[in-house]
Design an enzyme around this catalytic site. Structure first.
Site, PDB file in Angstrom:
ATOM      1  N   ARG A 130       0.845  -1.282  -0.101  1.00 12.89           N
ATOM      2  CA  ARG A 130       0.045  -0.087   0.113  1.00 12.89           C
ATOM      3  C   ARG A 130       0.777   1.250   0.115  1.00 12.89           C
ATOM      4  NH1 ARG A 130      -3.983  -2.848   4.489  1.00 12.89           N
ATOM      5  NH2 ARG A 130      -5.173  -4.224   2.995  1.00 12.89           N
ATOM      6  N   ARG A 194       7.314  -4.927  -5.474  1.00 16.07           N
ATOM      7  CA  ARG A 194       6.034  -4.799  -5.074  1.00 16.07           C
ATOM      8  C   ARG A 194       5.023  -5.828  -5.630  1.00 16.07           C
ATOM      9  NH1 ARG A 194       0.856  -1.829  -6.683  1.00 16.07           N
ATOM     10  NH2 ARG A 194      -0.403  -1.481  -4.824  1.00 16.07           N
ATOM     11  N   SER A 291      14.878  30.742   8.163  1.00 17.81           N
ATOM     12  CA  SER A 291      15.821  30.630   9.509  1.00 17.81           C
ATOM     13  C   SER A 291      15.327  30.994  10.594  1.00 17.81           C
ATOM     14  CB  SER A 291      17.243  30.834   8.767  1.00 17.81           C
ATOM     15  OG  SER A 291      18.068  31.188  10.065  1.00 17.81           O
ATOM     16  N   LYS A 297      17.776  34.132   4.902  1.00 13.82           N
ATOM     17  CA  LYS A 297      17.807  32.715   4.370  1.00 13.82           C
ATOM     18  C   LYS A 297      16.961  32.539   3.525  1.00 13.82           C
ATOM     19  CE  LYS A 297      20.940  30.452   5.029  1.00 13.82           C
ATOM     20  NZ  LYS A 297      21.438  29.568   6.105  1.00 13.82           N
ATOM     21  N   ASN A 299      16.650  28.694   2.502  1.00 11.49           N
ATOM     22  CA  ASN A 299      17.186  27.289   2.563  1.00 11.49           C
ATOM     23  C   ASN A 299      16.521  26.257   1.504  1.00 11.49           C
ATOM     24  OD1 ASN A 299      19.206  27.992   4.593  1.00 11.49           O
ATOM     25  ND2 ASN A 299      17.650  27.818   6.053  1.00 11.49           N
ATOM     26  N   ARG A 330      11.817 -20.767  13.010  1.00 16.36           N
ATOM     27  CA  ARG A 330      11.418 -19.349  13.238  1.00 16.36           C
ATOM     28  C   ARG A 330      12.456 -18.966  14.337  1.00 16.36           C
ATOM     29  NH1 ARG A 330       6.000 -19.308  15.715  1.00 16.36           N
ATOM     30  NH2 ARG A 330       6.235 -17.005  15.685  1.00 16.36           N
TER      31      ARG A 330
END
Length: 456
Positions: A130, A194, A291, A297, A299, A330
């Site tokens: 999923r 998948r 920032s 800034k 970023n 196991r």
């Protein structure tokens, strides 16, 4: 009592992502949370009962009854987590609660023939499937945007850099095509994994002994095999050839594909981080982050979060690879060690794929800055081309001497390389201005970009 109304013995919400901005709010976070795992375990239990009904091993009413009872809203994940400590996994208290929610005469058909690991492993594959659907969608969107960038900038010249230094010219189109190629590689690997994620159903020690009918005169192995096939079909997972309690190929393959995807996204991110440096400024994120101390800034936050995930993913995958060495039928510990790293990997890659969509959607490209930087070395960036031209005229050995002398002089005296080479016999009659024009030495960057974009 704390401000939020929680005391030392009344914990508030757990792991809400305060220190995990990379995955916070992503679809993958929701698809891998405790509620998602609870749902997947309940889906596995209900599917097992329905499979036994379809094989004639349980009364017709058992399937609908257990499916109705397996409503996640009726179970408390925190309570299950605390009660799981006594047996080491959450399935034991989950099964007790699930049985209590069905009629007495049907309780024997809850979890019949299964072991706790069957349910946890199957739930992990459901959660992975999923979550991967969401990741694949985001990778596809990012690849589409990168394809547009590559086509738009097929012939936009920029410095190629090796070992942090200018190498030879390339194009931004080829760089973007390379990012896209890596993401498509990641997409293909994740899609393949998948499609092969298997259900787990082996019983106590992987023999499926308790899955068949109780009548000893019937063909128990055939019935058990039929139940396993029906179980996988009910869940939309692949049918395993063997129970894989200690044959951890599915988890290892998933770990490898996720780590690769994190790295592929990380390549995009670290390139953007380098090119977005103030002193380079060849690209920029559409909306940079602020920032707390520096108002100026902007970023590159999306790239930063993706790069962070790429650095963590290999170590999480290493734990999952380490669990391949699982003893007996196991294991004690190897299986348990997988749960959190696998979820963290899914979350990291899911968050990075989400951030890559946002990063590429708003990525700004500055061709003028790229062009300006091509001239920073005053022609040295095309010394390879000049060496080749000289070699065709005076031989490779003499050409090497000429270029070594000329490049050293150009660097020391800070002169254009074309000016230094004026008068050199190796370049007599040549157009040095054209030969030292970096925009005319991008090799096969354009055709390579075209070829890369043919891949869908």
């Amino acid at each position: 009592m704390h401000e939020n109304g929680t005391g030392p013995h009344r914990p508030g919400p757990h792991d809400v992502g305060l220190l995990a901005p990379g995955r916070s709010g992503s679809r993958a976070e929701a698809a891998t949370g405790d509620a998602a795992f609870l749902r997947a375990m309940l889906d596995a239990e209900a599917a097992l009962t329905r499979a036994q009904v379809s094989c004639g091993l349980a009364p017709a009413g058992a399937g609908p009854a257990v499916t109705r009872a397996a409503d996640p809203a009726c179970f408390d994940p925190r309570d299950l987590a605390l009660r799981a400590r006594s047996g080491g996994n959450p399935v034991i208290p989950l099964v007790a609660d699930l049985r209590a929610r069905v009629a007495q005469e049907l309780r024997g058909h809850v979890h019949r023939g299964a072991t706790s690991q069957d349910i946890v492993d199957t739930a992990a594959m459901l959660v992975a499937s999923r979550a991967l659907a969401l990741v694949l969608d985001d990778l596809g969107r990012t690849a589409e945007r990168l394809g547009v960038l590559a086509a738009e900038h097929r012939d936009t010249p920029m410095p190629g850099r090796t070992l942090t230094q200018h190498a030879v010219p390339t194009t931004f189109g080829l760089k973007a095509a390379g990012w896209r190629a890596l993401l498509l590689d990641a997409r293909d690997r994740l899609a393949a994994v998948r499609s092969s994620l298997p259900a787990q159903l082996g019983g106590a020690a992987g023999t499926m002994a308790a899955l068949g009918p109780e009548d000893p005169d019937t063909d128990g192995p055939a019935a058990a095999s039929a139940v396993a096939a029906a179980y996988a079909h009910e869940l939309g997972l692949a049918e395993a050839v063997l129970p894989w309690h200690t044959l951890r190929t599915p988890v290892a393959d998933l770990a490898g594909a996720l780590a690769f995807a994190a790295g592929a996204l990380g390549k995009l991110a670290v390139d953007v981080l380098n090119l977005a440096r103030t002193e380079i400024g060849e690209v920029a994120e559409g909306t940079g982050g602020g920032s707390s101390a520096m108002p100026h800034k902007a970023n590159p936050v999306r790239a930063t979060l993706i790069a962070s995930a790429a650095r963590r993913a290999p170590y999480l995958a290493a734990t999952l690879y380490g669990s391949l060495a699982a003893e007996d039928e196991r294991p004690a510990g190897a299986w348990h060690a997988e749960w959190e790293p696998l979820r963290d990997l899914l979350r990291l890659v899911g968050g990075s794929a989400r951030d890559a969509v946002e990063l590429t959607a708003g990525l700004r490209v500055f061709p003028d800055a790229m062009r300006e930087h091509l001239d920073l070395t005053s022609g040295l960036i095309v010394s390879e081309r000049l060496a080749s031209v000289a070699a065709s005229r005076v031989g490779r050995a003499e050409a090497a001497e000429v270029m070594a002398r000329a490049t050293a002089t150009a660097r020391q005296r800070q002169l254009p390389l074309a000016r230094v080479l004026i008068g050199e016999p190796a370049f007599a009659g040549t157009d040095l201005a054209a030969l030292t024009d970096p925009t005319r030495y991008t090799g096969s960057a354009g055709p390579l970009t075209d070829r890369a974009l043919e891949r869908r």
